[in-house]
Write an enzyme that holds these catalytic residues in place. Sequence first.
Site, mmCIF file in Angstrom:
data_model
loop_
_atom_site.group_PDB
_atom_site.id
_atom_site.type_symbol
_atom_site.label_atom_id
_atom_site.label_comp_id
_atom_site.label_asym_id
_atom_site.label_seq_id
_atom_site.Cartn_x
_atom_site.Cartn_y
_atom_site.Cartn_z
ATOM 1 N N HIS A 47 0.825 -1.220 0.000
ATOM 2 C CA HIS A 47 0.000 0.000 0.000
ATOM 3 C C HIS A 47 0.856 1.266 0.000
ATOM 4 O O HIS A 47 0.330 2.360 -0.172
ATOM 5 C CB HIS A 47 -1.029 -0.009 1.148
ATOM 6 C CG HIS A 47 -0.491 0.371 2.490
ATOM 7 N ND1 HIS A 47 -0.187 -0.555 3.449
ATOM 8 C CD2 HIS A 47 -0.234 1.587 3.039
ATOM 9 C CE1 HIS A 47 0.250 0.084 4.537
ATOM 10 N NE2 HIS A 47 0.231 1.378 4.304
ATOM 11 N N GLU A 59 19.571 6.377 8.273
ATOM 12 C CA GLU A 59 18.918 7.555 8.855
ATOM 13 C C GLU A 59 18.662 7.371 10.347
ATOM 14 O O GLU A 59 18.381 6.268 10.811
ATOM 15 C CB GLU A 59 17.554 7.782 8.180
ATOM 16 C CG GLU A 59 17.622 8.350 6.774
ATOM 17 C CD GLU A 59 17.836 9.859 6.770
ATOM 18 O OE1 GLU A 59 18.191 10.429 7.820
ATOM 19 O OE2 GLU A 59 17.662 10.462 5.702
ATOM 20 N N GLU A 69 23.885 9.171 6.277
ATOM 21 C CA GLU A 69 22.831 8.731 5.372
ATOM 22 C C GLU A 69 23.375 8.345 4.000
ATOM 23 O O GLU A 69 24.393 8.864 3.550
ATOM 24 C CB GLU A 69 21.804 9.851 5.158
ATOM 25 C CG GLU A 69 21.199 10.414 6.430
ATOM 26 C CD GLU A 69 21.970 11.592 6.988
ATOM 27 O OE1 GLU A 69 21.385 12.304 7.815
ATOM 28 O OE2 GLU A 69 23.139 11.801 6.609
ATOM 29 N N ASP A 91 -0.038 -7.589 1.638
ATOM 30 C CA ASP A 91 0.447 -6.197 1.652
ATOM 31 C C ASP A 91 1.967 -6.179 1.777
ATOM 32 O O ASP A 91 2.534 -5.884 2.829
ATOM 33 C CB ASP A 91 -0.218 -5.438 2.801
ATOM 34 C CG ASP A 91 0.016 -3.937 2.733
ATOM 35 O OD1 ASP A 91 0.500 -3.458 1.685
ATOM 36 O OD2 ASP A 91 -0.302 -3.250 3.730
ATOM 37 N N SER A 183 4.085 2.865 8.199
ATOM 38 C CA SER A 183 3.659 1.855 7.227
ATOM 39 C C SER A 183 4.840 1.324 6.438
ATOM 40 O O SER A 183 5.706 2.079 6.019
ATOM 41 C CB SER A 183 2.678 2.450 6.227
ATOM 42 O OG SER A 183 1.372 2.348 6.692
#
Length: 229
Positions: A47, A59, A69, A91, A183
């Site tokens: 998603h 990071e 980074e 997902d 997410s």
Amino acid sequence: APDDDDKIVGGYECPKHAAPWTVSLNVGYHFCGGSLIAPGWVVSAAHCYQRRIQVRLGEHDISANEGDETYIDSSMVIRHPNYSGYDLDNDIMLIKLSKPAALNRNVDLISLPTGCAYAGEMCLISGWGNTMDGAVSGDQLQCLDAPVLSDAECKGAYPGMITNNMMCVGYMEGGKDSCQGDSGGPVVCNGMLQGIVSWGYGCAERDHPGVYTRVCHYVSWIHETIASV
């Protein structure tokens, strides 16, 4: 539709580089997390799909340039062929990096699981999502220690919505959870990537733990996909 679950609540700022497999997916801003599983490959949630993604590795504070980074663009973004935007089944997606990442103490791999997680197993969830529901994201990487819940607890919290490819991790009493912004990020149990932050109702709400993609069901798909491209 369920909320995309994307911020950690009730956790703590990770010690710097305590979860060096955690990456930030960026399209001009941080929008999802991911996990480095091979020098040239990141796994995230389907998603979170964008056609082109900049992967930010090493990071800690995503609002500052701290010197550790590495930014690498995607060369391919591959969603699981059976991903459903309707119920968020399958997902999971893979991101091929345009060049392999150099590994160091800030950038490291997480192992894929050799078996599935068990109920009660403690896991580490990491991400940069919001620290309060509806609030701005935290800039420093947040960590949360949380247990895998039983399938019965998970299905009881979300009747008719939990597929075999999902698991719940967290606390039924609420107060600690991952949320909007985390997410796609990792759930690591016993040194293995067992979950991907997928969805949930609200954030850290009582009786509504976070729902995660069960990575152990996708190890062969991951290996086959990496081998085929």
